[in-house]
Design a protein around this motif. Structure first.
Motif, mmCIF file in Angstrom:
data_model
loop_
_atom_site.group_PDB
_atom_site.id
_atom_site.type_symbol
_atom_site.label_atom_id
_atom_site.label_comp_id
_atom_site.label_asym_id
_atom_site.label_seq_id
_atom_site.Cartn_x
_atom_site.Cartn_y
_atom_site.Cartn_z
ATOM 1 N N TYR A 107 42.374 42.743 17.857
ATOM 2 C CA TYR A 107 41.043 42.747 18.491
ATOM 3 C C TYR A 107 39.905 43.054 17.511
ATOM 4 N N TRP A 108 38.811 42.304 17.670
ATOM 5 C CA TRP A 108 37.555 42.616 16.977
ATOM 6 C C TRP A 108 36.766 43.590 17.826
ATOM 7 N N ILE A 109 36.139 44.530 17.191
ATOM 8 C CA ILE A 109 35.230 45.407 17.923
ATOM 9 C C ILE A 109 33.826 44.859 17.711
ATOM 10 N N GLU A 110 33.234 44.378 18.795
ATOM 11 C CA GLU A 110 32.001 43.596 18.663
ATOM 12 C C GLU A 110 30.742 44.372 18.995
ATOM 13 N N LYS A 111 30.831 45.211 20.029
ATOM 14 C CA LYS A 111 29.622 45.940 20.435
ATOM 15 C C LYS A 111 29.991 47.361 20.831
ATOM 16 N N ILE A 112 29.123 48.285 20.474
ATOM 17 C CA ILE A 112 29.330 49.696 20.837
ATOM 18 C C ILE A 112 28.027 50.231 21.409
ATOM 19 N N GLN A 113 28.088 50.682 22.656
ATOM 20 C CA GLN A 113 26.872 51.199 23.310
ATOM 21 C C GLN A 113 27.104 52.604 23.850
ATOM 22 N N PRO A 114 26.599 53.636 23.188
ATOM 23 C CA PRO A 114 26.701 54.983 23.778
ATOM 24 C C PRO A 114 25.695 55.141 24.930
ATOM 25 N N MET A 152 25.559 60.328 29.591
ATOM 26 C CA MET A 152 25.855 60.634 30.994
ATOM 27 C C MET A 152 25.668 62.123 31.284
ATOM 28 N N PHE A 153 25.731 62.959 30.243
ATOM 29 C CA PHE A 153 25.746 64.414 30.450
ATOM 30 C C PHE A 153 24.750 65.121 29.541
ATOM 31 N N PRO A 154 23.442 64.892 29.771
ATOM 32 C CA PRO A 154 22.429 65.555 28.944
ATOM 33 C C PRO A 154 22.660 67.067 28.844
ATOM 34 N N HIS A 155 22.349 67.622 27.729
ATOM 35 C CA HIS A 155 22.447 69.056 27.394
ATOM 36 C C HIS A 155 23.874 69.520 27.097
ATOM 37 N N THR A 156 24.860 68.687 27.412
ATOM 38 C CA THR A 156 26.231 69.034 27.036
ATOM 39 C C THR A 156 26.592 68.175 25.826
ATOM 40 N N SER A 157 27.728 68.493 25.213
ATOM 41 C CA SER A 157 28.081 67.728 24.013
ATOM 42 C C SER A 157 28.848 66.440 24.337
ATOM 43 N N HIS A 158 29.040 66.155 25.636
ATOM 44 C CA HIS A 158 29.801 64.952 25.997
ATOM 45 C C HIS A 158 29.013 63.666 25.747
ATOM 46 N N VAL A 159 29.722 62.644 25.285
ATOM 47 C CA VAL A 159 29.100 61.326 25.113
ATOM 48 C C VAL A 159 29.994 60.267 25.748
ATOM 49 N N GLU A 160 29.379 59.355 26.461
ATOM 50 C CA GLU A 160 30.105 58.233 27.052
ATOM 51 C C GLU A 160 29.818 57.012 26.167
ATOM 52 N N THR A 161 30.805 56.139 26.000
ATOM 53 C CA THR A 161 30.596 54.971 25.138
ATOM 54 C C THR A 161 31.220 53.741 25.783
ATOM 55 N N VAL A 162 30.519 52.620 25.714
ATOM 56 C CA VAL A 162 31.086 51.359 26.191
ATOM 57 C C VAL A 162 31.310 50.468 24.968
ATOM 58 N N VAL A 163 32.517 49.908 24.873
ATOM 59 C CA VAL A 163 32.850 49.079 23.712
ATOM 60 C C VAL A 163 33.321 47.705 24.180
ATOM 61 N N LEU A 164 32.822 46.672 23.523
ATOM 62 C CA LEU A 164 33.295 45.315 23.791
ATOM 63 C C LEU A 164 34.224 44.880 22.666
ATOM 64 N N MET A 165 35.429 44.440 23.049
ATOM 65 C CA MET A 165 36.376 43.906 22.065
ATOM 66 C C MET A 165 36.747 42.489 22.453
ATOM 67 N N THR A 166 36.907 41.636 21.464
ATOM 68 C CA THR A 166 37.358 40.268 21.752
ATOM 69 C C THR A 166 38.603 39.971 20.934
ATOM 70 N N LYS A 167 39.405 39.030 21.451
ATOM 71 C CA LYS A 167 40.646 38.685 20.774
ATOM 72 C C LYS A 167 40.319 37.919 19.492
ATOM 73 N N ARG A 168 40.995 38.246 18.424
ATOM 74 C CA ARG A 168 40.751 37.543 17.154
ATOM 75 C C ARG A 168 41.261 36.116 17.210
#
Ligand code: SAH
Length: 384
Positions: free
Chosen positions: A358-365, A368-384
């Motif tokens: 898989y190629w990792i094409e897009k990463i979008q953080p 979701m949880f302001p003031h805490t250290s948590h981060v949510e991330t959406v990643v798009l992968m496509t088949k090579r």
């Protein structure tokens, strides 16, 4: 966007829930961005993290523990990070304000009804936790009274007193939990008022929320998260989609209107029940939900040489199992959308997938949880 630190919470040091509150919101966002770039930036460009316009009182699921202080007075609040010590909190900067008011009211009612808080040392007493879930858009409110005993003296009068003060409460549930556990909810629930469920709207769909099933705690950002996932998926009405770790079916139901069919898989039986109900209520017919371990279902599908065009996966903090990832590679969908609430396990799983076709094409953080250290991330992968 807020750029001050004046709002710093008086409980900041004791509570430990909001690890980043000593920073301005801008600084928090930039630290989260840097963290994702460090972990994943070698794959591709990391889009700028999407923050909140108003990063306060966003939590629509609020939980308070009940106990006594050293003077013997009933207190309610938040467990200090990694302990069972209650930090008394009446109003939290990130929790829904109405929910916090209701919790304070319940504490006062306990006193007037001569009901005792639960004592975790000797497992006596009555009220252990209060859990409140609120529909952000619908404004419906669910109050769950988690009690150590089934007996609830003057139950009806207590509920009526609460409802007369907060007529906007939609449903009240008693949940019994007298076991030695750090879980908030026990297995048995008794509906005291209303239907035991609330409904909220997200991305134009209705979703049913029950006491135990997962629902994103920050609905404003959940809508952003789901929209990002749909943009990345770029569905064209023809695909077969798997919604893995589907919870109450939110993502799958949104996707179903944009593809040929969806298979949702989820371990929690209550969530699956809600998911099926949600599909029915939204008139979604091209979706089916399976109550199973996501890895096992994927393995079975791969063994039976079934296919999928797109897999949307939203695992818990532990990330996906190796079984899941291996079968994902075997199923070999053209696109994989990975929604992650833990950058460390995300990095681990992306490492595997990037070495397995898989190629990792897009990463979008997304914050979701302001003031805490948590981060949510959406990643798009496509088949090579
Ligand atoms: N996509 C949903 C839920 C995400 S939370 C939403 O946005 O609302 C992660 C979900 O994974 C939870 O509902 C949890 O019950 C479920 N889960 C955890 N381990 C699992 C497993 N091994 N197989 C399937 N589902 C699992």
């Amino acid at each position: 966007m807020d750029n001050t630190i004046e709002t710093r919470c008086p409980y900041y040091k004791k509570c430990g829930g909001c690890q980043m509150q000593n920073l301005t919101y801008r600084q928090q966002l930039s630290q989260k961005q840097v963290r994702i770039i460090k972990l994943l930036g070698h794959y591709c460009h990391v889009e700028e993290i999407i923050g909140m316009e108003n990063p306060y009182h966003y939590r629509c699921k609020v939980q308070a523990a009940f106990g006594r202080n050293h003077k013997g007075e009933t207190v309610s609040g938040i467990y200090q990070s990694s302990t069972h010590k209650i930090v008394p909190v009446d109003s939290c900067m990130i929790e829904d304000e109405r929910a916090d008011e209701i919790i304070v009211c319940i504490r006062k009612l306990l006193k007037s009804f001569k009901l005792k808080p639960f004592d975790e040392n000797n497992y006596t007493g009555f009220l252990r936790h209060v859990l409140i879930k609120k529909g952000y858009f619908s404004k419906q409110i669910m109050v769950v009274l988690v009690t150590g005993t089934v007996e609830f003296p003057q139950k009806r009068a207590f509920v009526n007193a609460l409802l007369s003060r907060y007529p906007d409460i939609t449903t009240v549930i008693q949940n019994i939990n007298n076991s030695r556990t750090s879980l908030v909810l026990g297995e048995r629930s008794i509906v005291l008022y209303g239907t035991g469920k609330i409904i909220d709207q997200l991305c134009g769909y209705n979703f049913r929320i029950s006491p135990s099933s997962f629902y994103q705690v920050n609905p404003v950002q959940a809508a952003v998260l789901y929209k990002t996932a749909m943009d990345f998926a770029g569905l064209t009405n023809t695909e077969r989609v798997i919604d893995a770790y589907c919870g109450t079916g939110t993502i799958g139901i949104i996707a179903a209107d944009r593809c040929k069919e969806v298979i949702g898989v989820e371990l929690n039986a209550d969530a699956i029940r809600d998911a099926r109900e949600n599909a029915k209520n939204n008139g979604t017919h091209n979706i089916k939900f399976i109550n199973a371990d996501a890895g096992e279902l994927m393995e079975e599908m791969a063994a039976e040489k079934e296919s999928a065009d797109c897999v949307i996966m939203d695992p818990p903090r532990a990330g996906a199992s190796l079984k899941f990832l291996r079968s994902l590679v075997k199923l070999s969908p053209d696109k994989v959308i990975y929604i992650s609430c833990n950058p460390d396990t995300l990095a681990r799983d992306l490492h595997f997938l990037s070495h397995n076709g898989y190629w990792i094409e897009k990463i979008q953080p997304v914050d979701m949880f302001p003031h805490t250290s948590h981060v949510e991330t959406v990643v798009l992968m496509t088949k090579r």
